[in-house]
Scaffold this motif. Sequence first.
Motif, PDB file in Angstrom:
ATOM      1  N   LYS A 160       0.608  -0.893   0.120  1.00  0.00           N
ATOM      2  CA  LYS A 160      -0.240   0.419   0.082  1.00  0.00           C
ATOM      3  C   LYS A 160       1.201   1.295   0.200  1.00  0.00           C
ATOM      4  N   VAL A 161       2.027   1.109   0.284  1.00  0.00           N
ATOM      5  CA  VAL A 161       3.086   2.552   0.136  1.00  0.00           C
ATOM      6  C   VAL A 161       3.866   2.307  -1.218  1.00  0.00           C
ATOM      7  N   TYR A 162       5.186   2.972  -1.650  1.00  0.00           N
ATOM      8  CA  TYR A 162       6.182   3.188  -2.288  1.00  0.00           C
ATOM      9  C   TYR A 162       7.027   3.919  -1.732  1.00  0.00           C
ATOM     10  N   ILE A 163       8.707   3.151  -1.791  1.00  0.00           N
ATOM     11  CA  ILE A 163       9.569   3.244  -0.828  1.00  0.00           C
ATOM     12  C   ILE A 163      10.528   3.725  -1.937  1.00  0.00           C
ATOM     13  N   ALA A 164      11.202   4.541  -1.977  1.00  0.00           N
ATOM     14  CA  ALA A 164      12.779   4.646  -2.037  1.00  0.00           C
ATOM     15  C   ALA A 164      13.216   5.863  -1.331  1.00  0.00           C
ATOM     16  N   ASN A 165      15.175   5.784  -1.701  1.00  0.00           N
ATOM     17  CA  ASN A 165      15.613   6.897  -1.128  1.00  0.00           C
ATOM     18  C   ASN A 165      16.095   8.444  -1.633  1.00  0.00           C
ATOM     19  N   SER A 166      16.695   9.214  -1.366  1.00  0.00           N
ATOM     20  CA  SER A 166      16.909  10.409  -2.128  1.00  0.00           C
ATOM     21  C   SER A 166      18.441  10.064  -2.938  1.00  0.00           C
ATOM     22  N   VAL A 167      19.308   8.492  -2.527  1.00  0.00           N
ATOM     23  CA  VAL A 167      20.699   8.427  -3.038  1.00  0.00           C
ATOM     24  C   VAL A 167      20.410   6.940  -3.668  1.00  0.00           C
ATOM     25  N   PRO A 168      20.212   6.493  -4.769  1.00  0.00           N
ATOM     26  CA  PRO A 168      20.158   4.880  -4.928  1.00  0.00           C
ATOM     27  C   PRO A 168      21.006   3.743  -4.734  1.00  0.00           C
ATOM     28  N   TRP A 169      21.546   4.136  -3.665  1.00  0.00           N
ATOM     29  CA  TRP A 169      23.177   3.738  -3.466  1.00  0.00           C
ATOM     30  C   TRP A 169      23.677   3.609  -2.911  1.00  0.00           C
ATOM     31  N   ARG A 170      24.671   2.960  -2.217  1.00  0.00           N
ATOM     32  CA  ARG A 170      25.371   2.875  -0.711  1.00  0.00           C
ATOM     33  C   ARG A 170      26.387   3.779  -0.696  1.00  0.00           C
ATOM     34  N   PRO A 171      26.279   4.350  -0.077  1.00  0.00           N
ATOM     35  CA  PRO A 171      27.374   5.644   0.219  1.00  0.00           C
ATOM     36  C   PRO A 171      28.545   4.550   0.965  1.00  0.00           C
ATOM     37  N   PRO A 172      29.767   4.871   1.298  1.00  0.00           N
ATOM     38  CA  PRO A 172      30.898   3.262   1.621  1.00  0.00           C
ATOM     39  C   PRO A 172      30.835   4.372   3.250  1.00  0.00           C
ATOM     40  N   GLY A 173      31.007   2.853   3.824  1.00  0.00           N
ATOM     41  CA  GLY A 173      30.696   2.827   5.937  1.00  0.00           C
ATOM     42  C   GLY A 173      29.708   3.994   6.176  1.00  0.00           C
ATOM     43  N   ASN A 174      28.067   4.070   5.052  1.00  0.00           N
ATOM     44  CA  ASN A 174      27.475   4.348   5.800  1.00  0.00           C
ATOM     45  C   ASN A 174      26.599   5.817   5.894  1.00  0.00           C
ATOM     46  N   ARG A 175      28.624   6.711   5.574  1.00  0.00           N
ATOM     47  CA  ARG A 175      28.453   8.503   5.500  1.00  0.00           C
ATOM     48  C   ARG A 175      27.266   8.917   4.641  1.00  0.00           C
ATOM     49  N   ALA A 176      27.123  10.112   4.902  1.00  0.00           N
ATOM     50  CA  ALA A 176      25.833  11.167   4.583  1.00  0.00           C
ATOM     51  C   ALA A 176      26.738  11.364   2.598  1.00  0.00           C
ATOM     52  N   PRO A 177      25.149  11.377   1.895  1.00  0.00           N
ATOM     53  CA  PRO A 177      26.287  11.184   0.722  1.00  0.00           C
ATOM     54  C   PRO A 177      26.323  12.746   0.670  1.00  0.00           C
ATOM     55  N   SER A 178      27.615  13.531  -0.475  1.00  0.00           N
ATOM     56  CA  SER A 178      28.235  14.812  -0.712  1.00  0.00           C
ATOM     57  C   SER A 178      27.458  15.314  -1.170  1.00  0.00           C
ATOM     58  N   PRO A 179      27.694  16.461  -1.034  1.00  0.00           N
ATOM     59  CA  PRO A 179      26.662  17.984  -2.315  1.00  0.00           C
ATOM     60  C   PRO A 179      26.673  17.427  -3.520  1.00  0.00           C
ATOM     61  N   GLU A 180      27.946  16.804  -3.959  1.00  0.00           N
ATOM     62  CA  GLU A 180      27.768  16.559  -5.301  1.00  0.00           C
ATOM     63  C   GLU A 180      26.440  15.462  -5.726  1.00  0.00           C
ATOM     64  N   GLU A 181      27.519  14.000  -4.676  1.00  0.00           N
ATOM     65  CA  GLU A 181      26.849  13.429  -4.668  1.00  0.00           C
ATOM     66  C   GLU A 181      25.153  13.676  -5.100  1.00  0.00           C
ATOM     67  N   MET A 182      24.638  13.924  -4.042  1.00  0.00           N
ATOM     68  CA  MET A 182      22.817  14.597  -3.919  1.00  0.00           C
ATOM     69  C   MET A 182      22.606  15.094  -5.413  1.00  0.00           C
ATOM     70  N   GLU A 183      23.453  15.945  -5.746  1.00  0.00           N
ATOM     71  CA  GLU A 183      23.141  16.830  -7.277  1.00  0.00           C
ATOM     72  C   GLU A 183      22.438  15.897  -8.036  1.00  0.00           C
ATOM     73  N   LEU A 184      23.623  14.800  -8.587  1.00  0.00           N
ATOM     74  CA  LEU A 184      24.351  14.457  -9.678  1.00  0.00           C
ATOM     75  C   LEU A 184      22.308  12.831  -9.974  1.00  0.00           C
ATOM     76  N   CYS A 185      22.266  12.663  -8.576  1.00  0.00           N
ATOM     77  CA  CYS A 185      21.430  11.969  -7.898  1.00  0.00           C
ATOM     78  C   CYS A 185      19.774  11.948  -7.842  1.00  0.00           C
ATOM     79  N   LEU A 186      19.405  13.886  -7.598  1.00  0.00           N
ATOM     80  CA  LEU A 186      17.996  13.680  -7.381  1.00  0.00           C
ATOM     81  C   LEU A 186      17.702  14.212  -8.546  1.00  0.00           C
ATOM     82  N   PRO A 187      18.228  14.182  -9.228  1.00  0.00           N
ATOM     83  CA  PRO A 187      16.973  14.061 -10.981  1.00  0.00           C
ATOM     84  C   PRO A 187      15.967  13.019 -11.333  1.00  0.00           C
ATOM     85  N   PHE A 188      16.509  12.473 -10.866  1.00  0.00           N
ATOM     86  CA  PHE A 188      16.210  10.644 -11.376  1.00  0.00           C
ATOM     87  C   PHE A 188      15.512  10.575  -9.517  1.00  0.00           C
TER      88      PHE A 188
END
Length: 273
Positions: A159-187
Amino acid sequence: MSQDHALNNAELLSVLDWYRAAGVDLAVGEEPVDRFAQKPPVASAAAPSRIAPLPGAAAPAPVPLVPGPVGGDPAEARALARSAQSLDQLRDMLEAYDGCGLKFRATQLVFADGNPQAKIMLIGEAPGAEEDRIGKPFVGRSGQLLDRMLAAIGLNRTKVYIANSVPWRPPGNRAPSPEEMELCLPFLHRQVELVAPKLVVTLGGSAMQTIFKTTAGIIKMRGKWQEVSIGNHATDGMPTLHPAYLLRNPAAKQQAWRDLLSLKMKMDALGLE
């Protein structure tokens, strides 16, 4: 104090697994190396082989180059995402997309889970170790808690649809960088446009700041509904606490429960099941 001893194979593998989980991907020696001053080796056809082949032996096959993380072009990411006419196309594009370096450190793409026809969409930040291994969002301990939270108001993953802001795991579970977010957000934006949910719930502070374009903290913003534009799709959205945070801070479950009740009320008002 215990003295150093040689590690056996099982212990060595455990250490390597720990390094990988921590995001280590480069060996560091005793002496510093100025890698900006290094020059790539120049291949020479006239250079003699270090090891002569045995008489009659076939020449060794060339070693294929393994692609590494490269700096992507945000304009290219936006153009690719806009061209996707379905979720399947979008997923295929992400599978083939090499612009974001996170892809080269992850095991696999973690695209989505749940029902693409659902009217409620949940958005987290990035996959963790279990999600990276299995290929679906929210399947570890925090995912099990999320399932129980949804069940408490009559919802489940059908009954729900689940996604993430970034579709690949950052190394060591760190936060995605601003550059990585900019590349992933359009998707992600195109994913939301294609699903066209009536309600969006973000899980955790990072997802909230990304979707609601704010620098405010999650404690201040959680539980408050507001209209939000994600790509070209306008909908009502509410931030709530991430299940992983609730596992570390059980007392906060009371706040999350109030948010769930607010979601249930919103669903009833819109006639959503």
